[in-house]
Design an enzyme around this catalytic site. Structure first.
Site, PDB file in Angstrom:
ATOM      1  N   LYS A 252      -9.975   5.463  10.676  1.00  0.00           N
ATOM      2  CA  LYS A 252      -9.276   6.090   9.530  1.00  0.00           C
ATOM      3  C   LYS A 252      -9.180   5.099   8.365  1.00  0.00           C
ATOM      4  O   LYS A 252      -9.493   5.423   7.230  1.00  0.00           O
ATOM      5  CB  LYS A 252      -7.871   6.496   9.958  1.00  0.00           C
ATOM      6  CG  LYS A 252      -6.913   6.804   8.807  1.00  0.00           C
ATOM      7  CD  LYS A 252      -5.549   7.221   9.268  1.00  0.00           C
ATOM      8  CE  LYS A 252      -4.585   6.093   9.389  1.00  0.00           C
ATOM      9  NZ  LYS A 252      -3.905   5.664   8.158  1.00  0.00           N
ATOM     10  N   ASN A 253      -8.788   3.852   8.658  1.00  0.00           N
ATOM     11  CA  ASN A 253      -8.522   2.892   7.579  1.00  0.00           C
ATOM     12  C   ASN A 253      -9.764   2.209   7.021  1.00  0.00           C
ATOM     13  O   ASN A 253      -9.661   1.384   6.122  1.00  0.00           O
ATOM     14  CB  ASN A 253      -7.485   1.857   8.043  1.00  0.00           C
ATOM     15  CG  ASN A 253      -6.106   2.494   8.165  1.00  0.00           C
ATOM     16  OD1 ASN A 253      -5.906   3.625   7.703  1.00  0.00           O
ATOM     17  ND2 ASN A 253      -5.181   1.813   8.801  1.00  0.00           N
TER      18      ASN A 253
ATOM     19  N   CYS B  41       7.818   5.225   2.299  1.00  0.00           N
ATOM     20  CA  CYS B  41       7.521   6.009   3.504  1.00  0.00           C
ATOM     21  C   CYS B  41       8.434   5.448   4.594  1.00  0.00           C
ATOM     22  O   CYS B  41       9.204   4.514   4.364  1.00  0.00           O
ATOM     23  CB  CYS B  41       6.066   5.891   3.886  1.00  0.00           C
ATOM     24  SG  CYS B  41       5.658   4.220   4.356  1.00  0.00           S
TER      25      CYS B  41
ATOM     26  N   ARG C  20       6.910  -0.177   0.383  1.00  0.00           N
ATOM     27  CA  ARG C  20       5.442  -0.190   0.221  1.00  0.00           C
ATOM     28  C   ARG C  20       5.010   0.022  -1.232  1.00  0.00           C
ATOM     29  O   ARG C  20       4.400   1.013  -1.578  1.00  0.00           O
ATOM     30  CB  ARG C  20       4.808   0.835   1.153  1.00  0.00           C
ATOM     31  CG  ARG C  20       5.087   0.482   2.611  1.00  0.00           C
ATOM     32  CD  ARG C  20       4.403   1.380   3.570  1.00  0.00           C
ATOM     33  NE  ARG C  20       2.966   1.116   3.568  1.00  0.00           N
ATOM     34  CZ  ARG C  20       2.093   1.952   4.115  1.00  0.00           C
ATOM     35  NH1 ARG C  20       2.514   3.064   4.659  1.00  0.00           N
ATOM     36  NH2 ARG C  20       0.825   1.688   4.086  1.00  0.00           N
TER      37      ARG C  20
ATOM     38  N   ASP D 271       2.646  -3.035  -6.444  1.00  0.00           N
ATOM     39  CA  ASP D 271       2.742  -4.009  -7.547  1.00  0.00           C
ATOM     40  C   ASP D 271       1.620  -5.036  -7.504  1.00  0.00           C
ATOM     41  O   ASP D 271       1.077  -5.428  -8.549  1.00  0.00           O
ATOM     42  CB  ASP D 271       4.109  -4.710  -7.532  1.00  0.00           C
ATOM     43  CG  ASP D 271       4.395  -5.336  -6.175  1.00  0.00           C
ATOM     44  OD1 ASP D 271       4.230  -4.638  -5.153  1.00  0.00           O
ATOM     45  OD2 ASP D 271       4.760  -6.525  -6.112  1.00  0.00           O
TER      46      ASP D 271
ATOM     47  N   ASP E 102      -0.121  -2.206  13.071  1.00  0.00           N
ATOM     48  CA  ASP E 102      -0.360  -0.799  13.430  1.00  0.00           C
ATOM     49  C   ASP E 102      -0.389  -0.587  14.938  1.00  0.00           C
ATOM     50  O   ASP E 102      -0.469   0.552  15.385  1.00  0.00           O
ATOM     51  CB  ASP E 102      -1.688  -0.316  12.837  1.00  0.00           C
ATOM     52  CG  ASP E 102      -1.597  -0.208  11.341  1.00  0.00           C
ATOM     53  OD1 ASP E 102      -2.639  -0.024  10.688  1.00  0.00           O
ATOM     54  OD2 ASP E 102      -0.485  -0.342  10.801  1.00  0.00           O
TER      55      ASP E 102
ATOM     56  N   ARG F 224      -1.973  13.068  11.045  1.00  0.00           N
ATOM     57  CA  ARG F 224      -2.442  12.414   9.815  1.00  0.00           C
ATOM     58  C   ARG F 224      -3.393  11.275  10.165  1.00  0.00           C
ATOM     59  O   ARG F 224      -4.291  10.948   9.415  1.00  0.00           O
ATOM     60  CB  ARG F 224      -1.256  11.813   9.053  1.00  0.00           C
ATOM     61  CG  ARG F 224      -0.544  12.716   8.113  1.00  0.00           C
ATOM     62  CD  ARG F 224       0.407  11.889   7.278  1.00  0.00           C
ATOM     63  NE  ARG F 224      -0.284  10.707   6.775  1.00  0.00           N
ATOM     64  CZ  ARG F 224       0.333   9.559   6.470  1.00  0.00           C
ATOM     65  NH1 ARG F 224       1.619   9.432   6.625  1.00  0.00           N
ATOM     66  NH2 ARG F 224      -0.347   8.524   6.016  1.00  0.00           N
TER      67      ARG F 224
HETATM   68  C1  EPZ Z   1      -2.882  -0.940   5.160  1.00  0.00           C
HETATM   69  O1  EPZ Z   1      -1.796  -0.485   4.381  1.00  0.00           O
HETATM   70  C2  EPZ Z   1      -3.067   0.120   6.239  1.00  0.00           C
HETATM   71  N1  EPZ Z   1      -3.399   1.404   5.602  1.00  0.00           N
HETATM   72  C3  EPZ Z   1      -1.787   0.250   7.051  1.00  0.00           C
HETATM   73  O2  EPZ Z   1      -2.025   1.192   8.086  1.00  0.00           O
HETATM   74  C4  EPZ Z   1      -1.478  -1.112   7.684  1.00  0.00           C
HETATM   75  O3  EPZ Z   1      -0.253  -1.012   8.384  1.00  0.00           O
HETATM   76  C5  EPZ Z   1      -1.371  -2.175   6.586  1.00  0.00           C
HETATM   77  O4  EPZ Z   1      -2.573  -2.193   5.796  1.00  0.00           O
HETATM   78  C6  EPZ Z   1      -1.153  -3.559   7.162  1.00  0.00           C
HETATM   79  O5  EPZ Z   1      -2.227  -3.893   8.008  1.00  0.00           O
HETATM   80  C7  EPZ Z   1      -4.669   1.600   5.170  1.00  0.00           C
HETATM   81  O6  EPZ Z   1      -5.533   0.734   5.285  1.00  0.00           O
HETATM   82  C8  EPZ Z   1      -4.950   2.922   4.541  1.00  0.00           C
HETATM   83  P1  EPZ Z   1      -0.615  -3.887   2.807  1.00  0.00           P
HETATM   84  P2  EPZ Z   1      -1.472  -1.216   2.983  1.00  0.00           P
HETATM   85  O7  EPZ Z   1      -0.853  -3.723   1.344  1.00  0.00           O
HETATM   86  O8  EPZ Z   1      -2.698  -1.734   2.364  1.00  0.00           O
HETATM   87  C9  EPZ Z   1       3.486  -5.327   0.921  1.00  0.00           C
HETATM   88  C10 EPZ Z   1      -1.582   3.024   9.456  1.00  0.00           C
HETATM   89  O9  EPZ Z   1      -0.725   3.122  10.310  1.00  0.00           O
HETATM   90  N2  EPZ Z   1       2.870  -4.977  -0.375  1.00  0.00           N
HETATM   91  O10 EPZ Z   1      -1.535  -4.764   3.607  1.00  0.00           O
HETATM   92  O11 EPZ Z   1      -0.597  -0.288   2.218  1.00  0.00           O
HETATM   93  C11 EPZ Z   1       3.689  -4.096   1.791  1.00  0.00           C
HETATM   94  O12 EPZ Z   1       4.919  -3.456   1.468  1.00  0.00           O
HETATM   95  C12 EPZ Z   1      -1.243   2.397   8.119  1.00  0.00           C
HETATM   96  O13 EPZ Z   1      -2.790   3.360   9.564  1.00  0.00           O
HETATM   97  C13 EPZ Z   1       3.559  -5.230  -1.552  1.00  0.00           C
HETATM   98  O14 EPZ Z   1       4.681  -5.733  -1.524  1.00  0.00           O
HETATM   99  O15 EPZ Z   1      -0.595  -2.449   3.480  1.00  0.00           O
HETATM  100  C14 EPZ Z   1       3.679  -4.680   3.176  1.00  0.00           C
HETATM  101  O16 EPZ Z   1       4.982  -5.187   3.454  1.00  0.00           O
HETATM  102  C15 EPZ Z   1       0.257   2.156   7.992  1.00  0.00           C
HETATM  103  N3  EPZ Z   1       2.987  -4.913  -2.739  1.00  0.00           N
HETATM  104  C16 EPZ Z   1       2.690  -5.848   3.071  1.00  0.00           C
HETATM  105  O17 EPZ Z   1       2.581  -6.143   1.677  1.00  0.00           O
HETATM  106  C17 EPZ Z   1       1.729  -4.354  -2.826  1.00  0.00           C
HETATM  107  O18 EPZ Z   1       1.242  -4.100  -3.947  1.00  0.00           O
HETATM  108  C18 EPZ Z   1       1.291  -5.520   3.595  1.00  0.00           C
HETATM  109  O19 EPZ Z   1       0.902  -4.307   3.019  1.00  0.00           O
HETATM  110  C19 EPZ Z   1       1.040  -4.094  -1.617  1.00  0.00           C
HETATM  111  C20 EPZ Z   1       1.625  -4.426  -0.411  1.00  0.00           C
END
Ligand code: EPZ
Length: 426
Positions: free
Chosen positions: A22-23, A121, A126, A129, A313, A405
């Site tokens: 999916k990802n 969510c 999430r 920024d 995950d 989903r």
């Molecule tokens: C990706 O989400 C995955 N989704 C998530 O999988 C996964 O949990 C996550 O990476 C971590 O591995 C997809 O790939 C579609 P991040 P993403 O940006 O990119 C913070 C699932 O279950 N952050 O790596 O949204 C954020 O809040 C989903 O399949 C900011 O603060 O995650 C988090 O605490 C859930 N500002 C951390 O960084 C930003 O602009 C890592 O988030 C972006 C992120």
């Protein structure tokens, strides 16, 4: 809305194939926006988030071939040359945060975009920024109006920049990699995400004509090119679905052969389950997972971290396995601030878990007993189904759309392995 009813106590037996990731499929679908020709993705898993991304591309004016041919041959051909509405409206974005992934490609290809700011969510605020700051460094400007981000690239298009992410962000890295593919000059990304799905997206971009160095490391260099062509690309197997099925054998016991396991992408997961006593044996591209239902696993501490560490995950699914292990497991979640929504529900089954901030102390119990449960987010739903497989008697799981989903009919896969899960209208 659907709910699942699970009869617990049946060990798993048989074999099943790991679906496409999916990802990886989500950023790959967004990457189609950059192409001057059709992008055909093979091994697309049949799940809600990808259907939503397909609807989004169609909303913008692109076209997505029938997602699924008959049976499991999942192929999607995406044609985006006719995109004339570079917008991602709230009603589509609110169900799928990953729609932020169209921001970079739309700015690179169309020079403008209007994307609804993804809401929070269940697992945390999430924000995006980090995505916006990096795109600003490439010359993009943003206004916020009515909950939408209205973005514009400079007249001559996005400019290459030296980007450094203060936090590892998976979709942030993917967004900038896609934006940089058509930007003038060489963009570097430091502290880039190394997740296999980021590498899969980069490999597909290279097949479309992009120039990218450093995939799989934390330093990426992307040299912009005038245009990208269409291509055909096979989506990598889903390491989180595979990990979830390994966790299912850990919880329910039995013997399952996982066909097409992405071993390299899941060394951390395999190692952790093996050290808990789960028998894991590689047989070519397949993985045999075995546990005698009468032999509980050994408790294991686990801390989530970016790749190649243990993935966030898989945290909920691992915790489900530890609720029945011998001893005490300390589970620490370092990526998201609120990814323990499954704990209260696991305790309804009789699990012994106490929370202190980002740390869960899981004391193994002899057995769990069935109860009505409610899903909150994608991976929490999976962990509750797994625990219900071992819980004595009947459990039910409401709000199954969370599960659908992100999984290609996980209930059907588990039933093909001997589980007793009934899907019914809530
Ligand atoms: C990706 O989400 C995955 N989704 C998530 O999988 C996964 O949990 C996550 O990476 C971590 O591995 C997809 O790939 C579609 P991040 P993403 O940006 O990119 C913070 C699932 O279950 N952050 O790596 O949204 C954020 O809040 C989903 O399949 C900011 O603060 O995650 C988090 O605490 C859930 N500002 C951390 O960084 C930003 O602009 C890592 O988030 C972006 C992120």
């Amino acid at each position: 809305m659907d709910r699942l009813v699970v009869e617990g106590g049946f060990p798993l037996k048989g074999e099943t194939r790991v679906s496409g990731a999916k990802n990886a499929a989500l950023p790959l679908m967004a990457a189609s926006i950059l192409a001057d020709g059709p992008l055909t993705l093979v091994n697309i898993p049949r799940l809600g988030d990808l259907r939503t991304m397909g609807r989004l591309i169609a909303f913008m004016g692109g076209s997505v071939s029938p997602f699924w041919e008959n049976g499991e041959a999942e192929v999607a051909t995406i044609e985006t040359r006719n995109i004339d509405r570079p917008e991602a409206p709230h009603e589509l974005v609110k169900t799928m945060r990953a729609s932020a992934l169209v921001l970079g490609p739309l700015l690179a290809k169309c020079g403008r975009a209007k994307v609804s700011l993804p809401g929070g969510c269940a697992i945390g605020v999430r924000p995006i920024d980090l995505h916006l700051t990096a795109l600003k460094e490439m010359g993009a400007t943003f206004d916020l109006s009515g909950g939408d981000i209205v973005a514009a690239a400079p007249k001559g298009g996005l400019k290459a920049a030296r980007i450094r992410f203060e936090t590892v962000t998976v979709t942030g890295t993917e967004n900038i990699m896609m934006a940089a593919a058509l930007a003038d000059g060489v963009t570097t990304i430091s502290n880039a995400a190394k997740e296999p799905e980021v590498v899969d997206t980069g490999e597909a971009l290279i097949k479309m004509g992009a120039k990218i160095e450093g995939l799989g490391t934390d330093e990426l260099a992307i040299e912009g090119v005038p245009s990208l062509s269409g291509a055909e690309y096979r989506v990598m197997p889903d390491r989180i679905e595979a990990g979830t099925l390994i966790a299912a054998v850990a919880v329910a016991g039995g013997e399952v052969l996982l066909k097409g396991t992405p071993f390299k992408a899941m060394a951390g997961v395999i190692e952790k389950f093996a050290s808990s006593g789960l028998a894991l044996e590689a047989q070519g591209d397949d993985l045999l997972a075995r546990r005698d239902p009468l032999e509980p696993l050994k408790a294991q501490d686990m801390t989530t971290s970016p790749f190649p560490g243990f993935p966030t995950d898989m945290q909920a699914q691992f915790m489900a396995a530890m609720t029945l292990a011998r001893g005490v497991s300390i589970v620490t979640e370092t990526i998201f601030e609120n990814r323990f929504m499954h704990v209260a529900e696991l305790k309804r089954l009789g699990a012994d878990i106490s929370l202190e901030g980002r740390v869960a102390v899981v004391r193994g119990v002899k057995s769990l007993s069935g109860a009505p449960l409610t899903a909150s987010d994608l991976r929490a739903s999976a962990s509750l189904i797994l625990a219900a497989l071992a819980a004595k008697g009947q459990s039910s799981l409401a709000r199954v759309y969370h599960l659908d989903r992100g999984y290609n009919r996980l209930d059907r896969k588990l039933n093909s392995l001997g589980a007793k899960i009934r899907r019914e209208k809530e």
